[in-house]
Write a protein that holds these residues in place. Structure first.
Motif, mmCIF file in Angstrom:
data_model
loop_
_atom_site.group_PDB
_atom_site.id
_atom_site.type_symbol
_atom_site.label_atom_id
_atom_site.label_comp_id
_atom_site.label_asym_id
_atom_site.label_seq_id
_atom_site.Cartn_x
_atom_site.Cartn_y
_atom_site.Cartn_z
ATOM 1 N N SER A 87 21.637 23.446 47.627
ATOM 2 C CA SER A 87 21.316 24.453 46.612
ATOM 3 C C SER A 87 20.863 25.769 47.219
ATOM 4 O O SER A 87 19.902 26.404 46.762
ATOM 5 N N GLY A 88 21.537 26.164 48.299
ATOM 6 C CA GLY A 88 21.230 27.446 48.917
ATOM 7 C C GLY A 88 20.058 27.420 49.875
ATOM 8 O O GLY A 88 19.737 28.441 50.489
ATOM 9 N N LEU A 144 19.656 8.625 57.034
ATOM 10 C CA LEU A 144 20.969 9.233 56.821
ATOM 11 C C LEU A 144 21.898 8.277 56.088
ATOM 12 O O LEU A 144 22.994 8.665 55.663
ATOM 13 N N ASN A 145 21.479 7.029 55.924
ATOM 14 C CA ASN A 145 22.246 6.081 55.124
ATOM 15 C C ASN A 145 22.049 6.320 53.629
ATOM 16 O O ASN A 145 22.814 5.802 52.812
ATOM 17 N N ASP A 146 20.994 7.060 53.303
ATOM 18 C CA ASP A 146 20.726 7.422 51.908
ATOM 19 C C ASP A 146 21.742 8.482 51.504
ATOM 20 O O ASP A 146 21.813 9.564 52.103
ATOM 21 N N SER A 147 22.538 8.194 50.495
ATOM 22 C CA SER A 147 23.619 9.108 50.112
ATOM 23 C C SER A 147 23.092 10.483 49.712
ATOM 24 O O SER A 147 23.741 11.505 49.977
ATOM 25 N N ALA A 148 21.904 10.538 49.111
ATOM 26 C CA ALA A 148 21.337 11.818 48.705
ATOM 27 C C ALA A 148 20.985 12.675 49.916
ATOM 28 O O ALA A 148 21.084 13.907 49.871
ATOM 29 N N VAL A 149 20.572 12.025 51.000
ATOM 30 C CA VAL A 149 20.260 12.731 52.237
ATOM 31 C C VAL A 149 21.550 13.071 52.983
ATOM 32 O O VAL A 149 21.761 14.198 53.425
ATOM 33 N N SER A 150 22.427 12.108 53.096
ATOM 34 C CA SER A 150 23.669 12.272 53.835
ATOM 35 C C SER A 150 24.531 13.400 53.267
ATOM 36 O O SER A 150 25.185 14.129 54.012
ATOM 37 N N ALA A 151 24.500 13.553 51.949
ATOM 38 C CA ALA A 151 25.332 14.571 51.301
ATOM 39 C C ALA A 151 24.938 15.985 51.721
ATOM 40 O O ALA A 151 25.753 16.915 51.624
ATOM 41 N N ASN A 152 23.698 16.147 52.199
ATOM 42 C CA ASN A 152 23.218 17.481 52.571
ATOM 43 C C ASN A 152 23.328 17.762 54.071
ATOM 44 O O ASN A 152 22.929 18.831 54.531
ATOM 45 N N TYR A 153 23.842 16.787 54.819
ATOM 46 C CA TYR A 153 23.998 16.950 56.274
ATOM 47 C C TYR A 153 24.994 18.069 56.570
ATOM 48 O O TYR A 153 26.066 18.147 55.968
ATOM 49 N N VAL A 154 24.623 18.932 57.538
ATOM 50 C CA VAL A 154 25.508 20.035 57.923
ATOM 51 C C VAL A 154 25.987 19.895 59.362
ATOM 52 O O VAL A 154 27.184 19.876 59.641
ATOM 53 N N SER A 155 25.027 19.788 60.297
ATOM 54 C CA SER A 155 25.398 19.763 61.705
ATOM 55 C C SER A 155 24.208 19.290 62.536
ATOM 56 O O SER A 155 23.118 19.061 61.997
ATOM 57 N N ALA A 156 24.425 19.173 63.847
ATOM 58 C CA ALA A 156 23.343 18.744 64.738
ATOM 59 C C ALA A 156 23.456 19.462 66.070
ATOM 60 O O ALA A 156 24.553 19.841 66.500
ATOM 61 N N ARG A 157 22.295 19.647 66.712
ATOM 62 C CA ARG A 157 22.236 20.331 68.002
ATOM 63 C C ARG A 157 21.397 19.521 68.985
ATOM 64 O O ARG A 157 20.512 18.775 68.587
ATOM 65 N N ARG A 158 21.705 19.667 70.255
ATOM 66 C CA ARG A 158 20.951 18.971 71.300
ATOM 67 C C ARG A 158 20.458 19.977 72.336
ATOM 68 O O ARG A 158 21.232 20.792 72.831
ATOM 69 N N LEU A 159 19.170 19.881 72.654
ATOM 70 C CA LEU A 159 18.599 20.749 73.671
ATOM 71 C C LEU A 159 18.821 20.156 75.061
ATOM 72 O O LEU A 159 18.696 18.944 75.248
ATOM 73 N N PRO A 160 19.093 20.992 76.047
ATOM 74 C CA PRO A 160 19.222 20.484 77.418
ATOM 75 C C PRO A 160 17.852 20.143 77.996
ATOM 76 O O PRO A 160 16.824 20.703 77.585
ATOM 77 N N SER A 161 17.830 19.261 78.943
ATOM 78 C CA SER A 161 16.564 18.843 79.542
ATOM 79 C C SER A 161 15.854 19.989 80.239
ATOM 80 O O SER A 161 14.638 19.960 80.415
#
Length: 283
Positions: A103-104, A132-149
């Motif tokens: 919702s923006g 993330l198995n919860d469909s209400a949560v999963s539906a809002n997933y956009v992307s993921a990032r990983r920081l280097p050590s």
């Protein structure tokens, strides 16, 4: 013919190595430490603009948790969504940053393993854990990032000899009476005791339990070591109200009204349920 087959095999294997998914574990072991600390903060109030244990907003939580391990994140969700490198949902590891949008509104969270994330929820007004198995949560997933050590700074492990010396000093005062406001050497209150003991080893602490709760470096409870400062809540009053020194094997030394300077154990439900945080003050 044999040479041609060998060359073909080498080429195929090389191509497979080039195109296979790369699952970087560059954030380990920091990623798991970040996840552990995030889990300990579940239930903390949501406060818009908050970046401390008094309350967090979504990006403020990440600034605090990653900052505890030396990683300096930008302050806004938009900037946090571009740090590090992109990882696929299938390759998420503890400590990865997960971006959501609904919702923006966009927010960042911390992946903690078991397909779960932790974030400061403006809707529920707390730091929450969700699957993330919860469909209400999963539906809002956009992307993921990983920081280097390389962006993390190691949290120093207490020097074993110094930690042992501090514990030995503390044990010299076993049986000394508890007196509110006393700072030693014949009587102590809890923060007076910890301040006095560490001072004998040139470690300066502020005077009160509340101020000591910000001393040194925050470490996850799972990572506590001998000589760490333990912070407790809801003892004789609501909120941060008690401190002690961890001596290993689940035990700590402190002073209380009933027994003065004495040992207690984190296996006791009274103390385990009131342990708020762990601070590393030995450098």
């Amino acid at each position: 013919m044999l040479t041609r087959k060998l060359i073909s095999t080498v080429i195929v294997l090389s191509l497979l190595l080039l195109v296979r998914p790369v699952v970087s574990e560059a954030n380990s072991p920091y990623g798991q430490k970040v996840a552990n600390l995030a889990l300990e903060l579940v239930g903390t109030p949501y406060v818009f603009g908050g970046t401390s244990t008094s309350g967090f907003d979504a990006s403020g939580l990440l600034v605090y948790v990653y900052g505890a391990y030396g990683a300096k994140l930008p302050r806004t969700v938009s900037d946090q969504a571009t740090v590090g490198t992109s990882v696929t949902r299938a390759n998420l590891l503890p400590g990865d940053i997960v971006l959501f949008s609904a919702s923006g509104t966009r927010w960042t969270s911390i992946f903690v393993g078991n397909n779960e994330v932790v974030w400061a929820s403006s809707g529920r007004k707390i730091v929450r854990k969700a699957s993330l198995n919860d469909s209400a949560v999963s539906a809002n997933y956009v992307s993921a990032r990983r920081l280097p050590s390389t962006v993390f700074a190691p949290v120093e492990t207490p020097k074993p000899r110094l930690a042992s010396q501090i514990i030995t000093t503390a044990e010299k005062y076993l049986g000394a009476p508890y007196v509110f406001g006393a700072v030693g050497p014949t009587a102590f209150d809890c923060s007076g005791f910890t301040r006095f003991v560490y001072a004998q080893h040139n470690i300066s602490l502020p005077r009160t339990s509340l101020s000591q709760s910000q001393a040194g470096t925050l470490v996850a409870k799972k990572d506590m070591q001998k000589g760490d400062l333990l912070i407790f809540v809801d003892t004789y009053k609501a909120g941060i109200s008690h401190v002690g020194i961890y001596i290993g094997d689940g035990k700590f030394i402190h002073t209380v009204t009933s027994t003065g300077v004495s040992y207690s154990n984190l296996s006791q439900s009274y103390w385990s349920t009131r342990l708020h945080s762990v601070r590393r003050v030995i450098k």
